[in-house]
Design an enzyme around this catalytic site. Structure first.
Site, PDB file in Angstrom:
ATOM      1  N   ASP A 129      90.660  38.175 -23.367  1.00 31.92           N
ATOM      2  CA  ASP A 129      90.575  39.123 -22.050  1.00 31.92           C
ATOM      3  C   ASP A 129      89.652  40.303 -22.535  1.00 31.92           C
ATOM      4  O   ASP A 129      89.614  41.046 -23.528  1.00 31.92           O
ATOM      5  CB  ASP A 129      92.138  39.837 -22.291  1.00 31.92           C
ATOM      6  N   PHE A 140      96.982  38.367 -19.641  1.00 34.02           N
ATOM      7  CA  PHE A 140      95.886  39.405 -19.508  1.00 34.02           C
ATOM      8  C   PHE A 140      96.390  40.812 -19.934  1.00 34.02           C
ATOM      9  O   PHE A 140      97.361  41.037 -20.308  1.00 34.02           O
ATOM     10  CB  PHE A 140      95.910  39.399 -17.924  1.00 34.02           C
ATOM     11  N   CYS A 141      95.416  41.679 -19.571  1.00 32.00           N
ATOM     12  CA  CYS A 141      95.710  43.183 -19.994  1.00 32.00           C
ATOM     13  C   CYS A 141      96.937  43.535 -19.332  1.00 32.00           C
ATOM     14  O   CYS A 141      97.111  43.512 -18.162  1.00 32.00           O
ATOM     15  CB  CYS A 141      94.561  44.008 -19.587  1.00 32.00           C
ATOM     16  N   PRO A 142      97.875  44.432 -19.910  1.00 30.58           N
ATOM     17  CA  PRO A 142      97.940  44.656 -21.512  1.00 30.58           C
ATOM     18  C   PRO A 142      98.699  43.625 -22.302  1.00 30.58           C
ATOM     19  O   PRO A 142      99.286  43.973 -23.231  1.00 30.58           O
ATOM     20  CB  PRO A 142      98.626  46.007 -21.350  1.00 30.58           C
ATOM     21  N   GLY A 143      98.762  42.361 -21.773  1.00 32.65           N
ATOM     22  CA  GLY A 143      99.741  41.597 -22.475  1.00 32.65           C
ATOM     23  C   GLY A 143      99.202  41.327 -24.167  1.00 32.65           C
ATOM     24  O   GLY A 143     100.136  41.416 -25.064  1.00 32.65           O
TER      25      GLY A 143
END
Lengths: 137, 80
Positions: free
Chosen positions: B43, B16-19
């Site tokens: 995402d 997920f953000c910021p992944g």
């Protein structure tokens, strides 16, 4: 406005810690200088290994806590500390501990996670923050 | 993409953000100038964040390819 963002992390709940770590990641990615001043409950959350057992969530959404934590675990959302470490790897992110809280609660720098670089007073924080954006979380 | 060789690709679906953005930054950092790298993400936030970062960091967004299942492959060339 200078390209920097200063975050006062007062809360020690997992949701807000994750929010701070995520904001720091985005800011670091967009090449902003980030400083996080951890104070009171925020500082308690940075005590060594506290992140492993901290399951506190914001009071106003207490009824949602179990569901939120379960969703984060099921979807394997990285811990707030790992998210913060990733931000520190890719950009200029500094974590400073609040001197007052340290004195009041007799906490030493070595009691904190190594991501915390030093202990500063609020004056230093405000001085370093001047000219940039400040967030209180 | 024809004629473009992707040196390295990370499948960040499930992150997920910021992944996914962090994955792209790591890829670019470890790449050589001129290399083309790619990140696949499903995402929603990343759809805007990744191109914004590439622009800010002054690299080249070569393409955003739709991937089966609603994901996107972001292909980026390291320019400096």
């Amino acid at each position: 406005m200078e390209d920097k963002i200063s975050i006062i992390l007062f809360s020690g709940t997992v949701d807000k810690l994750l929010a701070v770590a995520t904001i720091a990641s985005g800011a670091a990615a967009m090449q902003k200088k980030v400083q996080i001043f951890v104070t009171f409950y925020g500082l308690l959350a940075f005590r060594k290994d506290a992140w492993k057992t901290n399951r506190r969530l914001s009071k106003e959404f207490e009824d949602f806590a179990t569901e939120a934590l379960k969703a984060m675990e099921e979807k394997k959302v990285p811990s707030w500390l790992d998210t913060l470490k990733a931000a520190m790897e890719i950009g200029d992110v500094q974590v400073h501990a609040c001197g007052l809280t340290m004195d009041l609660l007799a906490i030493k720098l070595e009691d904190l996670e190594p991501v915390v670089s030093d202990v500063v007073g609020v004056g230093t924080f405000v001085e370093n923050a001047s000219g940039g954006q400040i967030l209180f979380i | 993409m024809e004629g473009i060789k992707i040196t390295k690709e990370v499948d960040a679906r499930g992150s997920f953000c910021p992944g996914p953005l962090m994955e792209m930054i790591r890829l670019i950092r470890s790449a050589q100038v001129g290399d083309v790298v790619a990140v696949i993400s499903a995402d929603e936030g990343t759809k805007k964040d990744l191109p914004a970062w590439i622009k800010k960091a002054k690299h080249e967004l070569i393409a955003e390819e739709p991937v089966e299942g609603g994901a996107t492959r972001f292909i980026c060339r390291k320019l400096h």
